[in-house]
Structure formats: structure tokens, C-alpha cells
Design a protein around this motif. Sequence first.
Motif, PDB file in Angstrom:
ATOM      1  N   GLN A  13       2.433   2.999 -12.793  1.00 39.59           N
ATOM      2  CA  GLN A  13       2.566   4.203 -11.977  1.00 39.59           C
ATOM      3  C   GLN A  13       3.940   4.835 -12.133  1.00 39.59           C
ATOM      4  OE1 GLN A  13       1.515   2.662  -8.105  1.00 39.59           O
ATOM      5  NE2 GLN A  13      -0.645   3.263  -8.297  1.00 39.59           N
ATOM      6  N   PRO A  21       0.821  -1.224   0.000  1.00 38.98           N
ATOM      7  CA  PRO A  21       0.000   0.000   0.000  1.00 38.98           C
ATOM      8  C   PRO A  21       0.846   1.261   0.000  1.00 38.98           C
ATOM      9  CG  PRO A  21      -0.034  -1.087   2.152  1.00 38.98           C
ATOM     10  CD  PRO A  21       0.644  -2.027   1.221  1.00 38.98           C
ATOM     11  N   GLN A  22       0.357   2.263  -0.726  1.00 38.34           N
ATOM     12  CA  GLN A  22       1.078   3.532  -0.822  1.00 38.34           C
ATOM     13  C   GLN A  22       0.219   4.715  -0.404  1.00 38.34           C
ATOM     14  OE1 GLN A  22       2.618   3.736  -4.829  1.00 38.34           O
ATOM     15  NE2 GLN A  22       3.926   1.950  -4.577  1.00 38.34           N
ATOM     16  N   SER A  23      -0.993   4.783  -0.935  1.00 43.44           N
ATOM     17  CA  SER A  23      -1.865   5.914  -0.614  1.00 43.44           C
ATOM     18  C   SER A  23      -2.614   5.656   0.688  1.00 43.44           C
ATOM     19  CB  SER A  23      -2.864   6.147  -1.747  1.00 43.44           C
ATOM     20  OG  SER A  23      -3.777   5.058  -1.816  1.00 43.44           O
ATOM     21  N   ALA A  24      -3.279   6.710   1.188  1.00 41.32           N
ATOM     22  CA  ALA A  24      -4.091   6.563   2.398  1.00 41.32           C
ATOM     23  C   ALA A  24      -5.226   5.570   2.165  1.00 41.32           C
ATOM     24  CB  ALA A  24      -4.648   7.927   2.818  1.00 41.32           C
ATOM     25  N   ARG A  25      -5.804   5.568   0.952  1.00 35.74           N
ATOM     26  CA  ARG A  25      -6.864   4.618   0.623  1.00 35.74           C
ATOM     27  C   ARG A  25      -6.350   3.188   0.657  1.00 35.74           C
ATOM     28  NH1 ARG A  25      -7.900   8.246  -3.486  1.00 35.74           N
ATOM     29  NH2 ARG A  25      -7.047   6.786  -5.009  1.00 35.74           N
ATOM     30  N   ASP A  26      -5.138   2.992   0.136  1.00 39.38           N
ATOM     31  CA  ASP A  26      -4.529   1.658   0.162  1.00 39.38           C
ATOM     32  C   ASP A  26      -4.394   1.164   1.597  1.00 39.38           C
ATOM     33  OD1 ASP A  26      -4.297   1.704  -2.570  1.00 39.38           O
ATOM     34  OD2 ASP A  26      -2.167   2.241  -2.580  1.00 39.38           O
ATOM     35  N   TRP A  27      -3.930   2.038   2.476  1.00 41.78           N
ATOM     36  CA  TRP A  27      -3.712   1.637   3.861  1.00 41.78           C
ATOM     37  C   TRP A  27      -5.037   1.371   4.578  1.00 41.78           C
ATOM     38  CZ3 TRP A  27       0.365  -0.399   5.802  1.00 41.78           C
ATOM     39  CH2 TRP A  27       1.615  -0.085   5.298  1.00 41.78           C
ATOM     40  N   GLU A  44     -11.393   5.194  -7.428  1.00 43.21           N
ATOM     41  CA  GLU A  44     -10.184   5.137  -8.253  1.00 43.21           C
ATOM     42  C   GLU A  44     -10.514   5.307  -9.731  1.00 43.21           C
ATOM     43  OE1 GLU A  44      -8.049   1.598  -7.296  1.00 43.21           O
ATOM     44  OE2 GLU A  44      -7.593   2.257  -5.243  1.00 43.21           O
ATOM     45  N   HIS A  60       2.268  -1.162 -10.477  1.00 42.40           N
ATOM     46  CA  HIS A  60       3.489  -0.462 -10.072  1.00 42.40           C
ATOM     47  C   HIS A  60       4.264   0.024 -11.292  1.00 42.40           C
ATOM     48  CE1 HIS A  60       6.967   0.647  -7.693  1.00 42.40           C
ATOM     49  NE2 HIS A  60       7.735  -0.109  -8.472  1.00 42.40           N
ATOM     50  N   ALA A  95     -10.904   8.957 -10.390  1.00 42.93           N
ATOM     51  CA  ALA A  95      -9.590   9.604 -10.418  1.00 42.93           C
ATOM     52  C   ALA A  95      -8.871   9.312 -11.733  1.00 42.93           C
ATOM     53  CB  ALA A  95      -8.756   9.125  -9.232  1.00 42.93           C
ATOM     54  N   ARG A 155       3.654   6.845 -15.113  1.00 49.95           N
ATOM     55  CA  ARG A 155       2.466   7.691 -15.129  1.00 49.95           C
ATOM     56  C   ARG A 155       1.560   7.328 -16.302  1.00 49.95           C
ATOM     57  NH1 ARG A 155       2.380  11.369 -11.443  1.00 49.95           N
ATOM     58  NH2 ARG A 155       0.613  12.437 -12.473  1.00 49.95           N
TER      59      ARG A 155
END
Length: 216
Positions: free
Chosen positions: A128, A32-38, A184, A125, A187, A131
Motif C-alpha cells: 500500500q 485497521p485503516q478503512s471503514a471496512r477494516d474497522w 476488495e 502495508h 476494488a 501503491r
Amino acid sequence: MGTHDMQGFGLWGLAFVNAAIFILFALSFFKPQSARDWRSFSAFSAFLVALFAEMYGFPLTIYLFSGWLQSHYPGVNWFSHDAGHLLEMMFGWRVNPHFGPFHMASFVLIGAGFWLISAGWAVLHAAQQNRAMATTGIYERLRHPQYVGFIMVLTGFLLQWPTLLTVVMYPVLVVMYVRLARHEEQAAIAEFGDAYRDYMAQTGGFFPRWHSESAR
């Protein structure tokens, strides 16, 4: 209810170790990387902690429903560890619940779920880093393979060892993953526009959309 009746329970160290192993295993795949992931990973971890607390610590579900279970299934020792495999017991699989149909199905779902999480993360990954949109590998068939993977793992554990708390948590987690997926998508549309809309039209969200290459 004596100690002899609770054989296989009260093993809190084993509960902690199993929960930690599966949480770290999932963490190594999901990253996880983003706050949503966590948030999504934390909810998944809470499900596992609740599961293993009853599997090896204290069988709260069996304790609460012991009267009903004993009256409807009098031939089962409901405070033995094997009886925690409720579906096998209730459907009459008395030989060895670890080789019962629900338990075997759970292994398939858990294994396939972790594979999806891993396969999805590798493609995501790489995208990302550049991009770019993730549209290769498993993303050619599913827009949200990692969330599908988590739901499959949760379903597998639920089949293997259903508990009152995990049964309540399960639909909440599924709804949470669906909502995260929708967020997501919005986004991605904001970032990639029509390219992502075209991708959505060709690819399933939580279920693969099979079509021939000529139809694409």
C-alpha cells in the motif's frame, strides 16, 4: 443454584481483561485503516467479548441447556468452570479439559491465525505504501491471509469454549469476511486490471493453491 455451584464464574474483571488483551493483540497485528477494516475488526471484537463474558462472567449457554446436559451427561458438574469446555465434556475427556484434543487444536488454530494476520499485514502495508499489488510472502499463496487468520482464530476459540451466542455469530462473521474479500477483489481489479486477474488465477482466495514453479 448457589455460589458454590458457580465456582469460576462471576469474574467480570477477568472477562474484561482477557477480552481487552486479545482485542489489543489482534489490533497490533491487523492495524485497521478503512471503514471496512474497522467493521470487520469490530465484529471480531464483539465475538471475543461474548466469549469471555460466558467464560468468566455468567455461563448462559450452560444455564439454558443445563437440564438437557445433566440428563444426558449425569456424571458432569455442569456449573464447574471446567465444564465450559463443552466438547471435551461431551466427548468424555474427563481428566483435564485444558489438555483435551479440542483445546489443543484451538491453540494451534489461534496461534496460526494470529501469525497469518501479522504476516499478511506486513506485506499488505508495504504494498500500500508503494501503491502496488500485494503478491509476495504469504500473498504468494493466499489472496486474503488476514481474513483467513481471523476465521482460524474464531474457529479456535469456538473449539475451546463454544457458547450459544458465539455459535450463532460464527457463520455470520465468516460470511462477512468472505463478502469483504470479494469487495476488495473488485476494488483491486478496478485499480490493477488484468494484472490482478492473472494473480487471482494463480493464487487461492481462502485456501492455498499449491502448484509447481514450472506450472506457473
